[in-house]
Design an enzyme around this catalytic site. Structure first.
Site, PDB file in Angstrom:
ATOM      1  N   LYS A  11      -1.258   9.307   3.351  1.00  0.00           N
ATOM      2  CA  LYS A  11      -1.270  10.782   3.359  1.00  0.00           C
ATOM      3  C   LYS A  11      -1.663  11.290   4.753  1.00  0.00           C
ATOM      4  CE  LYS A  11      -2.088  10.717  -1.576  1.00  0.00           C
ATOM      5  NZ  LYS A  11      -2.633  11.341  -2.762  1.00  0.00           N
ATOM      6  N   HIS A  97       6.740  13.690  -3.748  1.00  0.00           N
ATOM      7  CA  HIS A  97       5.326  13.565  -4.125  1.00  0.00           C
ATOM      8  C   HIS A  97       4.836  14.913  -4.658  1.00  0.00           C
ATOM      9  CE1 HIS A  97       1.038  12.802  -3.964  1.00  0.00           C
ATOM     10  NE2 HIS A  97       1.327  11.511  -3.847  1.00  0.00           N
ATOM     11  N   GLU A  99       2.218  16.421  -4.162  1.00  0.00           N
ATOM     12  CA  GLU A  99       1.591  17.248  -3.124  1.00  0.00           C
ATOM     13  C   GLU A  99       2.643  18.011  -2.325  1.00  0.00           C
ATOM     14  OE1 GLU A  99      -0.713  14.062  -1.426  1.00  0.00           O
ATOM     15  OE2 GLU A  99      -1.911  13.993  -3.260  1.00  0.00           O
ATOM     16  N   GLU A 169       3.356   9.018 -11.168  1.00  0.00           N
ATOM     17  CA  GLU A 169       2.051   9.445 -10.680  1.00  0.00           C
ATOM     18  C   GLU A 169       1.587  10.671 -11.465  1.00  0.00           C
ATOM     19  OE1 GLU A 169       1.210   7.990  -6.410  1.00  0.00           O
ATOM     20  OE2 GLU A 169       2.122   9.944  -6.275  1.00  0.00           O
ATOM     21  N   SER A 215      -5.273   7.052  -8.718  1.00  0.00           N
ATOM     22  CA  SER A 215      -6.589   6.400  -8.830  1.00  0.00           C
ATOM     23  C   SER A 215      -6.477   4.927  -9.194  1.00  0.00           C
ATOM     24  CB  SER A 215      -7.480   7.148  -9.839  1.00  0.00           C
ATOM     25  OG  SER A 215      -7.748   8.450  -9.381  1.00  0.00           O
TER      26      SER A 215
HETATM   27  P1  13P Z   1      -4.888   8.113  -5.162  1.00  0.00           P
HETATM   28  O1  13P Z   1      -4.677   6.626  -5.242  1.00  0.00           O
HETATM   29  O2  13P Z   1      -5.844   8.512  -4.074  1.00  0.00           O
HETATM   30  O3  13P Z   1      -5.258   8.684  -6.491  1.00  0.00           O
HETATM   31  O4  13P Z   1      -3.487   8.763  -4.744  1.00  0.00           O
HETATM   32  C1  13P Z   1      -2.346   8.387  -5.420  1.00  0.00           C
HETATM   33  C2  13P Z   1      -1.184   8.953  -4.713  1.00  0.00           C
HETATM   34  O5  13P Z   1      -0.986  10.153  -4.681  1.00  0.00           O
HETATM   35  C3  13P Z   1      -0.294   8.016  -4.006  1.00  0.00           C
HETATM   36  O6  13P Z   1       0.874   8.634  -3.605  1.00  0.00           O
END
Ligand code: 13P
Length: 252
Positions: A11, A97, A99, A169, A215
Site C-alpha cells: 500500500k 482494491h 481502497e 478481501e 488480516s
Molecule cells: P491487511 O492484511 O492489512 O488486513 O490488508 C489486506 C489487504 O487489503 C491486502 O490488499
C-alpha cells in the site's frame, strides 16, 4: 488448490530507504522461502523501477503494481500504463482494491478496463472483491460478491480469465485484525470457482488462482491456506515485516 501465491500489498507505506531495506531482507532470506510458492511484492509505484533493477535475475520474487491506467500512452497526467509497467518487469497488478473503489470511486467499468489492459500486456491481474460489514450482516453477501465478479470479469474469454488471480478481501477484515474464518473464506472461494466453472468450464475455473486477503497473519494463514479453494493470500500489514511475511509464505 491449483497454485500457491502469496502477494504483499505494501500500500502507501514505507519511505524509499525503508522499502529498500525490506527488499534486501527478502533477498537475503531467499533460502528460507518455500520455492513452490509464487511470491509477489507490490511496493509503492515510484519504487518499481529500482526494485526491478535489484530483482533482475531474482525471478523467485515477482514484482506487482498496485494500480494502472487502461490506455497505453498519451496525455493522461499522473497515470501509469500497463505497457510502462511491463517495461519495468512487472508481472502482476492489483486491480479493484476496495481502497481504490472507496477513495477513488472506481466502478466495475473502470476496473474491467484495467483488468483487460493488464491481460493485453501479459500482466496477471489480482482482482479484488469483497463485501462491507453491513452487506455481510444483511446476508446478501454472496450475491454482492458474485455481482462484482460477473460485472467486471465475465466478458473475458476463457483463456483470459484463466490467467487471473482473484483476491477475496472482505472489507470488514482489512486492517481490522478480524480475519474471516477459514470456513467463511472457503465458502466464498468455492462459490467463485463454481460460478466460473458454470460460466466457462471446469478447467478454466481450476486455472484461476483464488487468494484470501484481510488480516491474514502468521497465526491464521495455515488454517486458511489448508482450505481446498484457497490458493494463497494477499497480505497488507503483515507483508511489511520479513518474519511475518515469511511465516505466511511458508504456511501451506
Ligand atoms: P491487511 O492484511 O492489512 O488486513 O490488508 C489486506 C489487504 O487489503 C491486502 O490488499
Amino acid at each position: 488448490m491449483t497454485q500457491k501465491i502469496v502477494a504483499g500489498n505494501w500500500k502507501m507505506n514505507l519511505n524509499y530507504e525503508e522499502a529498500k531495506v525490506l527488499l534486501k531482507e527478502l533477498i537475503n532470506n531467499k533460502d528460507k522461502f518455500n520455492p513452490e510458492v509464487q511470491l509477489v511484492i507490490c511496493p509503492p509505484m515510484p519504487y518499481l523501477s529500482s526494485f526491478s533493477e535489484v530483482l533482475n535475475g531474482q525471478s523467485w520474487i515477482h514484482l506487482g503494481s498496485q494500480n494502472n491506467f487502461f490506455v497505453d500512452k498519451g496525455a493522461y497526467t499522473g497515470e501509469v500504463s500497463p505497457s510502462q509497467l511491463k517495461s519495468l518487469g512487472v508481472t502482476f497488478g492489483i486491480v479493484g482494491h476496495s481502497e481504490r473503489r472507496d477513495n477513488f470511486n472506481e466502478d466495475y467499468s473502470v476496473i474491467s478496463k484495467k483488468v483487460k489492459a493488464l491481460l493485453d500486456h501479459d500482466i496477471r491481474p489480482i482482482f479484488c472483491c469483497g463485501e462491507q460489514l453491513q452487506v455481510r450482516d444483511s446476508n446478501v453477501y454472496k450475491e454482492f460478491i458474485m455481482k462484482q465478479i460477473t460485472d467486471s470479469l465475465f466478458k473475458l474469454k476463457a483463456d483470459e480469465i484463466s490467467k487471473m488471480v482473484i483476491a477475496y478481501e472482505p472489507i470488514w477484515a482489512i486492517g481490522t485484525g478480524q480475519t474471516a474464518t477459514a470456513e467463511q473464506a472457503q465458502e466464498i472461494h468455492t462459490l467463485i470457482r463454481s460460478r466460473i466453472a458454470s460460466q466457462y468450464d471446469e478447467k478454466t475455473a481450476n486455472a484461476v488462482a483464488i487468494i484470501y486477503g484481510g488480516s491474514c497473519n502468521g497465526e491464521n494463514a495455515n488454517e486458511l491456506f489448508a482450505q481446498n479453494d484457497i490458493d494463497g493470500g494477499l497480505i497488507g500489514g503483515a507483508s511489511l515485516d520479513l518474519d511475518s511475511f515469511l511465516t505466511i509464505a511458508n504456511a501451506f
